[in-house]
Write a protein that holds these residues in place. Structure first.
Motif, PDB file in Angstrom:
ATOM      1  N   VAL A  26       0.827  -1.205   0.000  1.00  0.00           N
ATOM      2  CA  VAL A  26       0.000   0.000   0.000  1.00  0.00           C
ATOM      3  C   VAL A  26       0.866   1.263   0.000  1.00  0.00           C
ATOM      4  O   VAL A  26       0.624   2.209  -0.770  1.00  0.00           O
ATOM      5  CB  VAL A  26      -0.949  -0.005   1.216  1.00  0.00           C
ATOM      6  N   LEU A  29       2.387   1.837  -3.384  1.00  0.00           N
ATOM      7  CA  LEU A  29       1.414   2.383  -4.324  1.00  0.00           C
ATOM      8  C   LEU A  29       1.189   3.870  -4.089  1.00  0.00           C
ATOM      9  O   LEU A  29       1.151   4.672  -5.036  1.00  0.00           O
ATOM     10  CB  LEU A  29       0.078   1.637  -4.195  1.00  0.00           C
ATOM     11  N   ILE A  30       1.037   4.235  -2.826  1.00  0.00           N
ATOM     12  CA  ILE A  30       0.778   5.638  -2.491  1.00  0.00           C
ATOM     13  C   ILE A  30       1.952   6.514  -2.886  1.00  0.00           C
ATOM     14  O   ILE A  30       1.783   7.582  -3.495  1.00  0.00           O
ATOM     15  CB  ILE A  30       0.473   5.778  -0.987  1.00  0.00           C
ATOM     16  N   ARG A  33       2.256   6.848  -6.796  1.00  0.00           N
ATOM     17  CA  ARG A  33       1.243   7.736  -7.376  1.00  0.00           C
ATOM     18  C   ARG A  33       1.458   9.186  -6.948  1.00  0.00           C
ATOM     19  O   ARG A  33       1.225  10.123  -7.727  1.00  0.00           O
ATOM     20  CB  ARG A  33      -0.160   7.278  -6.966  1.00  0.00           C
ATOM     21  N   ARG A 111      -3.514   1.979 -11.016  1.00  0.00           N
ATOM     22  CA  ARG A 111      -3.229   1.511  -9.645  1.00  0.00           C
ATOM     23  C   ARG A 111      -4.008   2.232  -8.549  1.00  0.00           C
ATOM     24  O   ARG A 111      -3.949   1.807  -7.393  1.00  0.00           O
ATOM     25  CB  ARG A 111      -1.734   1.582  -9.348  1.00  0.00           C
ATOM     26  N   ILE A 112      -4.740   3.279  -8.867  1.00  0.00           N
ATOM     27  CA  ILE A 112      -5.481   3.985  -7.815  1.00  0.00           C
ATOM     28  C   ILE A 112      -6.631   3.123  -7.295  1.00  0.00           C
ATOM     29  O   ILE A 112      -6.874   3.046  -6.079  1.00  0.00           O
ATOM     30  CB  ILE A 112      -6.002   5.341  -8.336  1.00  0.00           C
ATOM     31  N   LEU A 115      -6.122   0.538  -4.409  1.00  0.00           N
ATOM     32  CA  LEU A 115      -6.137   0.921  -2.995  1.00  0.00           C
ATOM     33  C   LEU A 115      -7.464   0.548  -2.337  1.00  0.00           C
ATOM     34  O   LEU A 115      -7.498   0.154  -1.169  1.00  0.00           O
ATOM     35  CB  LEU A 115      -5.876   2.419  -2.846  1.00  0.00           C
ATOM     36  N   TRP A 116      -8.557   0.685  -3.080  1.00  0.00           N
ATOM     37  CA  TRP A 116      -9.864   0.317  -2.514  1.00  0.00           C
ATOM     38  C   TRP A 116      -9.943  -1.188  -2.301  1.00  0.00           C
ATOM     39  O   TRP A 116     -10.470  -1.658  -1.291  1.00  0.00           O
ATOM     40  CB  TRP A 116     -10.975   0.793  -3.443  1.00  0.00           C
ATOM     41  N   MET A 118      -7.358  -3.105  -1.756  1.00  0.00           N
ATOM     42  CA  MET A 118      -6.472  -3.403  -0.636  1.00  0.00           C
ATOM     43  C   MET A 118      -7.143  -3.100   0.704  1.00  0.00           C
ATOM     44  O   MET A 118      -6.905  -3.802   1.698  1.00  0.00           O
ATOM     45  CB  MET A 118      -5.176  -2.600  -0.761  1.00  0.00           C
ATOM     46  N   CYS A 174      -5.749   3.249   3.341  1.00  0.00           N
ATOM     47  CA  CYS A 174      -6.074   2.991   1.931  1.00  0.00           C
ATOM     48  C   CYS A 174      -7.213   3.887   1.456  1.00  0.00           C
ATOM     49  O   CYS A 174      -7.170   4.440   0.350  1.00  0.00           O
ATOM     50  CB  CYS A 174      -6.468   1.533   1.735  1.00  0.00           C
ATOM     51  N   ALA A 177      -6.058   7.585   1.233  1.00  0.00           N
ATOM     52  CA  ALA A 177      -5.167   7.726   0.076  1.00  0.00           C
ATOM     53  C   ALA A 177      -5.947   7.625  -1.225  1.00  0.00           C
ATOM     54  O   ALA A 177      -5.690   8.372  -2.181  1.00  0.00           O
ATOM     55  CB  ALA A 177      -4.076   6.661   0.126  1.00  0.00           C
ATOM     56  N   HIS A 178      -6.918   6.700  -1.271  1.00  0.00           N
ATOM     57  CA  HIS A 178      -7.749   6.551  -2.470  1.00  0.00           C
ATOM     58  C   HIS A 178      -8.524   7.836  -2.746  1.00  0.00           C
ATOM     59  O   HIS A 178      -8.638   8.275  -3.913  1.00  0.00           O
ATOM     60  CB  HIS A 178      -8.712   5.380  -2.290  1.00  0.00           C
TER      61      HIS A 178
END
Length: 219
Positions: A26, A29-30, A33, A111-112, A115-116, A118, A174, A177-178
């Motif tokens: 996670v 990914l954050i 992005r 990839r956004i 996050l949901w 995850m 997550c 961040a999403h």
């Protein structure tokens, strides 16, 4: 500090470790992005369009192309596609820009949505850890001798609570961040669509096409 963390991981059990791996994913990914939206994907579309306008007004199409080459931002790639077809007419310009829009838009959104997903995964993993902890708690009550029962009961409840709190905390991260990255993504896509429409109208102007033809003859 390390002793405290080691104790938590030992008490949390295997699902706590699994959620820690998910947390690393996670965070990766954050960060990726965030770097994209603050770096390569970040550009002032209005100011960029004004620069292109000035260069086209000065009949300097090659300089406009070089301006696009100076950045890999989506708006620059769309602009470069239109400028490359400016000699072929309005229809060719529109087609080239639309095709490039189709190529760059997934790059902005990539990839956004993960996050949901995850957030749901870590919640379920934390729930599994909670169930494991409760199973250990019941086992402590039924199987352990009186001397160890209290200690095993405490460890089982701690495992359950650690996993619940950990899973929910990561899920909350997550979701926040999403929300933030989705807002940034929508802003970039909106700017990209507006920029594309304005530039398409600009390049479709007859005076720009005449300037392009004159530049080609001079070359």
């Amino acid at each position: 500090m390390w002793d405290w963390l080691s104790e938590i991981f030992e008490t949390g059990g295997p699902f706590f470790v699994v959620n820690t791996i998910f947390l690393a994913v996670v965070l990766a990914l954050i960060v990726e992005r965030a770097i994209y939206f603050l770096g390569r994907g970040h550009i002032n579309a209005k100011a960029f369009l004004e620069q292109i306008k000035r260069l086209l007004a000065a009949n300097n199409i090659e300089r406009a192309k070089k301006l696009c080459d100076a950045t890999s931002a989506p708006v620059a790639r769309v602009a470069k596609a239109g400028l490359n077809r400016i000699h072929r007419g309005e229809a060719a310009v529109a087609q080239a820009m639309e095709e490039t829009m189709v190529d760059v838009t997934p790059e902005v959104k990539t990839r956004i949505s993960a996050l949901w997903s995850m957030a749901n995964i870590v919640t379920l993993t934390g729930l599994l850890g909670t169930i494991t902890g409760l199973i250990n708690t019941f086992a402590a009550v039924t199987d352990a001798n009186p001397a160890d029962r209290q200690r095993n009961l405490s460890l089982g409840i701690s495992e359950a609570m650690y996993n619940t709190a950990y899973g929910l905390s990561i899920a909350l991260l997550c979701m926040v961040a999403h929300l933030l990255l989705s807002t940034a993504m929508k802003r970039v896509v909106s700017d990209l669509e507006s920029f594309s429409l304005r530039l398409e109208n600009l390049l479709g102007d007859g005076s720009v096409n005449r300037s392009a033809d004159n530049e080609r003859r001079e070359q």
